[in-house]
Design a protein around this motif. Structure first.
Motif, short mmCIF file in Angstrom:
data_model
loop_
_atom_site.label_atom_id
_atom_site.label_comp_id
_atom_site.label_asym_id
_atom_site.label_seq_id
_atom_site.Cartn_x
_atom_site.Cartn_y
_atom_site.Cartn_z
N UNK A 96 0.78 -1.23 0.00
CA UNK A 96 0.00 0.00 0.00
C UNK A 96 0.81 1.28 0.00
N UNK A 97 2.14 1.18 0.11
CA UNK A 97 3.03 2.34 0.08
C UNK A 97 4.42 1.84 -0.30
N UNK A 98 5.33 2.77 -0.49
CA UNK A 98 6.71 2.42 -0.84
C UNK A 98 7.40 1.87 0.40
N UNK A 99 7.36 0.55 0.57
CA UNK A 99 7.93 -0.10 1.76
C UNK A 99 9.09 -0.97 1.30
N UNK A 100 10.30 -0.47 1.55
CA UNK A 100 11.49 -1.11 1.02
C UNK A 100 11.66 -2.53 1.53
N UNK A 101 11.33 -2.78 2.78
CA UNK A 101 11.50 -4.14 3.32
C UNK A 101 10.66 -5.15 2.55
N UNK A 102 9.48 -4.74 2.10
CA UNK A 102 8.62 -5.63 1.33
C UNK A 102 9.14 -5.80 -0.10
N UNK A 103 9.59 -4.72 -0.71
CA UNK A 103 10.07 -4.79 -2.08
C UNK A 103 11.34 -5.65 -2.16
N UNK A 104 12.33 -5.29 -1.38
CA UNK A 104 13.57 -6.05 -1.40
C UNK A 104 13.35 -7.46 -0.86
N UNK A 105 12.47 -7.59 0.13
CA UNK A 105 12.21 -8.90 0.70
C UNK A 105 11.70 -9.89 -0.32
N UNK A 106 10.81 -9.44 -1.22
CA UNK A 106 10.30 -10.34 -2.26
C UNK A 106 11.41 -10.72 -3.24
N UNK A 107 12.26 -9.76 -3.59
CA UNK A 107 13.37 -10.05 -4.50
C UNK A 107 14.36 -11.03 -3.85
N UNK A 108 14.67 -10.80 -2.59
CA UNK A 108 15.59 -11.72 -1.90
C UNK A 108 15.00 -13.13 -1.83
N UNK A 109 13.72 -13.21 -1.52
CA UNK A 109 13.05 -14.51 -1.44
C UNK A 109 13.09 -15.22 -2.79
N UNK A 110 12.74 -14.51 -3.85
CA UNK A 110 12.70 -15.15 -5.17
C UNK A 110 14.09 -15.50 -5.67
N UNK A 111 15.08 -14.71 -5.34
CA UNK A 111 16.45 -15.06 -5.72
C UNK A 111 16.87 -16.37 -5.06
N UNK A 112 16.43 -16.56 -3.83
CA UNK A 112 16.77 -17.78 -3.09
C UNK A 112 15.93 -18.97 -3.52
N UNK A 113 14.63 -18.75 -3.78
CA UNK A 113 13.71 -19.85 -4.04
C UNK A 113 13.45 -20.10 -5.52
N UNK A 114 13.98 -19.27 -6.40
CA UNK A 114 13.87 -19.53 -7.82
C UNK A 114 12.59 -19.04 -8.48
N UNK A 115 11.87 -18.11 -7.86
CA UNK A 115 10.69 -17.53 -8.52
C UNK A 115 11.09 -16.24 -9.23
#
Length: 220
Positions: A96-115
């Motif tokens: 709902x807003x520019x929340x860096x922890x959520x943005x980077x968190x999804x990228x970190x997760x997908x880099x690790x899990x292959x999504x």
């Protein structure tokens, strides 16, 4: 060339005071995967952006953890590719807003899990004294540190979509509307969708009898 953004959670349902309209995806990932599969099959051949969940950072839309959202995203992304192929455009986190922890968190997760995250998404609604001018910096930072960063190349992001912009206080203010568009373009956003809010009588402003919600019912 505009594309519809399908928000899967709008079709699934959200928490209510008495609980979810359906159990949350993390309660039964198999049921969630089946729902995503059926929805994707019903929309074959359409040029769409598939956003997985609306504002998972807000309790009225998501009562699980950030990690449970990330797994919900991963399951849906995998099924969409199985049904629609590698060209499917899958988007998140749609916060709902520019929340860096959520943005980077999804990228970190997908880099690790292959999504993959084809389109990085969030909302710019600028409640209170939040500056509209800050949007350009948000988009530039997200592109430089996530989309274009070689460390996240495997995540596959190609675009930034602001899937809601314009808060309720700004919806009938022409200067603010131009300001949002100006700073979205200055920041280099690849796409944006104007948010919908009720008018003072509670009627929707992105529905019939309005010009894209820019005029209220009385002026029509």
């Amino acid at each position: 060339g505009a594309r519809y953004v399908v928000v899967l959670s709008d079709l699934w349902g959200y928490p209510r005071e008495t609980g979810y309209t359906r159990p949350p995806p993390y309660a039964d990932y198999d049921a969630w995967a089946d729902f995503v599969r059926r929805t994707a099959e019903a929309n074959r051949g359409r040029r769409l952006v598939w956003e997985i969940w609306n504002e998972p950072d807000r309790p009225e839309f998501w009562r699980g953890t950030r990690e449970q959202y990330q797994e919900t995203y991963r399951v849906a992304e995998r099924v969409l590719r199985q049904v629609l192929g590698s060209s499917a455009v899958v988007a998140g986190p749609g916060v709902g807003a520019y929340r860096w922890a959520w943005l980077q968190g999804l990228f970190d997760f997908c880099r690790e899990r292959g999504c993959r995250v084809d389109a990085l998404t969030w909302h710019e609604l600028q409640y209170g004294n939040v500056s509209i001018a800050g949007i350009a910096g948000h988009v530039r930072a997200a592109r430089a540190q996530l989309v274009d960063d070689p460390a996240y190349a495997d995540v596959g992001a190609r675009e930034i979509q602001i899937t809601e912009y314009g808060g309720p206080d700004d919806r009938l203010q022409p200067g603010e509307q131009l300001g949002y568009l100006y700073y979205l373009e200055r920041g280099g956003a690849d796409g944006a969708a104007r948010a919908c809010w009720p008018d003072p009588c509670g009627r929707p402003t992105c529905d019939r009898l309005t010009l894209g919600g820019l005029l209220d019912h009385r002026t029509m």
